[in-house]
Structure formats: structure tokens, C-alpha cells
Scaffold this active site. Structure first.
Site, mmCIF file in Angstrom:
data_model
loop_
_atom_site.group_PDB
_atom_site.id
_atom_site.type_symbol
_atom_site.label_atom_id
_atom_site.label_comp_id
_atom_site.label_asym_id
_atom_site.label_seq_id
_atom_site.Cartn_x
_atom_site.Cartn_y
_atom_site.Cartn_z
ATOM 1 N N LYS A 160 5.948 -7.628 -9.090
ATOM 2 C CA LYS A 160 5.844 -6.898 -7.831
ATOM 3 C C LYS A 160 6.574 -7.689 -6.741
ATOM 4 C CE LYS A 160 2.052 -5.151 -6.318
ATOM 5 N NZ LYS A 160 2.849 -4.059 -5.744
ATOM 6 N N GLY A 161 6.775 -7.029 -5.618
ATOM 7 C CA GLY A 161 7.272 -7.745 -4.454
ATOM 8 C C GLY A 161 8.684 -7.405 -4.022
ATOM 9 N N GLU A 172 -0.321 -8.188 -1.045
ATOM 10 C CA GLU A 172 -0.711 -7.298 -2.156
ATOM 11 C C GLU A 172 -1.554 -8.057 -3.174
ATOM 12 O OE1 GLU A 172 2.979 -4.133 -2.360
ATOM 13 O OE2 GLU A 172 3.239 -6.064 -3.322
ATOM 14 N N THR A 187 5.879 4.484 -3.930
ATOM 15 C CA THR A 187 4.880 5.125 -4.793
ATOM 16 C C THR A 187 3.489 5.013 -4.158
ATOM 17 O OG1 THR A 187 6.237 4.301 -6.623
ATOM 18 C CG2 THR A 187 4.150 5.351 -7.195
HETATM 19 C C1 5RP Z 1 6.014 -4.106 -2.610
HETATM 20 C C2 5RP Z 1 5.830 -3.808 -4.041
HETATM 21 C C3 5RP Z 1 5.992 -2.386 -4.464
HETATM 22 O O1 5RP Z 1 4.777 -1.936 -4.956
HETATM 23 C C4 5RP Z 1 7.045 -2.325 -5.520
HETATM 24 O O2 5RP Z 1 8.239 -2.861 -4.990
HETATM 25 C C5 5RP Z 1 7.283 -0.891 -5.995
HETATM 26 O O3 5RP Z 1 7.776 -0.134 -4.930
HETATM 27 P P1 5RP Z 1 8.215 1.377 -5.128
HETATM 28 O O4 5RP Z 1 6.991 2.163 -5.429
HETATM 29 O O5 5RP Z 1 8.850 1.752 -3.810
HETATM 30 O O6 5RP Z 1 9.219 1.411 -6.252
HETATM 31 O O7 5RP Z 1 5.531 -4.652 -4.851
HETATM 32 O O8 5RP Z 1 5.945 -5.480 -2.354
#
Ligand code: 5RP
Length: 228
Positions: A96-97, A105, A30
Site C-alpha cells: 500500500k501507499g 493507513e 477505491t
Molecule cells: C493510499 C493507498 C491506496 O489504498 C492504494 O494506493 C490504492 O489506491 P487506489 O484505490 O486509488 O488504486 O495505499 O496510500
């Protein structure tokens, strides 16, 4: 799904990014739409003098390809950071993560004047813990750290590299990631405190009191939920 992610990212860029800003650039599918959009606006001249602070090596590469000049936290602080999330609770507490960049982040989000989260509606949850909580851990003594995490009553799993499942996943900072599954998480802030008392647990994926706004794209509309 990509259309929803793009819609949230483009709305956040439109609402929160202006010429002259330093922008924290998140990591994940995203967030990558936000990086592309900022790059387009920089290329077209609609955004001038914007500089980015990437939250991962992956995002740095994307940003460079998109033509966004980069700076570090030694040179500037972000006016705004735009990043994705894995789960968004009702009070805008996040997990997150799962994309593997949580420590950087969180450092960038914490250093930002404004932290904006972009998600499609599938990320909204009634209570956090639908999926695992990532914890970035120090490789030295990882066995001890994993045991200490498990004693908080969760199932722990050391993350393997999604690109090569024979190897452990190593973050940009050289750390491992423990994915921790809890049956339920009634109090994320209390659990975050317990995790942080474990010496080898460097940072966990709860983002509490950080998001100023969450831009959510649904099938029929994009809406911004403000904190408080
Ligand atoms: C990376 C993150 C990402 O923001 C989270 O995993 C969401 O990812 P995506 O937009 O691909 O679903 O925290 O460490």
C-alpha cells in the site's frame, strides 16, 4: 475500472459495516467509493450512529461532504477499516501507499478489530513487487535514509507531488516518501524488518498479517477472500 472499484467497495460496506460501528476510512480511489456508500446509507437512515476515522486529510474532506460524523483515535477504535491496496499477494500480504497515506493507513488498520481490503482484480499479483514499495521517511537526513534504503538493493526515488512536480510530495504527517523498486521480493516480512532498522524509515508499505479479508471485483463477479 470505476465500476469494479465501486462494486468491491459496496460489497465490503454491505458485508462488514453495521449501525453503531466506528469505521476506519481508507484513502484512494477505491476507498473513496466506500466512503460515498457509507455516506449514502447514513443519509438514508439505513446506517445509524456510524462514525468514521479517516486515514488522510483527503478522506476526512470526502467523509465530511458525505455526511459521516468523524472521530479520532483518541476517542474511539475502529470496529472495521475498509481500504484499498496497490498489490495483493496470495497470502493477503499487501503493498500500500502509492496513494501517499501509508503511515496513517497502517496505524488505523492496526488499531482495527477487522481490516478489510477492497480491490479490482488488476491488484492481485503472484508475488509482491510488481511496482515500487513506498516507504514513508523522516525529512531530516533524508539523503542518508535514501542511501540506506538503496543498500537493500533497490532503486530509490523520492516522490514528487503529483499536483506540482516541482515540489516533493509531503504526507499529512509532514514526511517524505521514497519509492523503492526491487528486482524481486522473496520475503516481504524479512525485508520489512530490514527497512524498519533504518532510523529515518518511519514505515513501509508492506501490510503483513493485517488483512482479515480482501473483497475482489472481477468482470463477472465480486468475491471475498478470507485470510487463513
Ligand atoms: C493510499 C493507498 C491506496 O489504498 C492504494 O494506493 C490504492 O489506491 P487506489 O484505490 O486509488 O488504486 O495505499 O496510500
Amino acid at each position: 475500472m470505476d465500476d469494479l472499484k465501486r462494486a468491491a467497495a459496496e460489497r465490503a460496506v454491505k458485508e462488514y459495516v453495521q449501525s453503531g460501528m466506528v469505521v476506519g476510512l481508507g484513502t484512494g480511489s477505491t476507498a473513496s467509493f466506500a466512503v460515498h456508500r457509507i455516506g449514502e446509507l447514513v443519509s438514508s437512515g439505513d446506517l445509524k450512529d456510524v462514525r468514521g476515522i479517516p486515514t488522510s486529510a483527503r478522506t476526512a474532506t470526502l467523509a465530511e461532504e458525505a455526511g459521516i460524523p468523524l472521530v479520532t483515535l483518541s476517542e474511539a477504535r475502529p470496529h472495521v477499516t475498509i481500504d484499498g491496496a496497490d498489490e495483493v499477494g496470495p497470502d493477503l500480504t499487501l503493498i500500500k501507499g502509492r496513494g501517499g497515506a501509508l503511515l496513517r493507513e497502517k496505524i488505523v488498520a492496526h488499531a482495527s478489530d477487522v481490516f478489510v481490503v477492497i480491490v479490482d482484480e488488476s491488484k492481485l499479483v503472484e508475488s509482491l513487487g510488481a511496482g515500487p514499495l513506498p516507504v514513508e521517511i523522516e525529512p531530516f537526513g533524508w539523503e542518508v535514509t535514501l542511501e540506506a534504503l538503496a543498500s537493500l538493493v533497490c532503486e530509490t526515488e523520492l516522490r514528487m507531488d503529483p499536483a506540482d512536480a516541482r515540489h516533493l510530495y509531503v504526507t499529512d504527517g509532514g514526511h517524505y516518501t521514497a519509492d523503492c523498486r526491487f528486482a524481486s521480493i522473496p520475503d516481504p516480512a524479512a525485508l520489512e524488518g530490514e527497512i524498519k532498522r533504518i532510523p529515518g524509515a518511519l514505515e513501509c508499505g508492506f501490510f503483513t498479517d493485517l488483512a482479515r479479508a480482501v473483497v475482489v471485483s472481477r468482470e463477472d463477479r465480486v468475491e471475498t477472500i478470507e485470510a487463513g
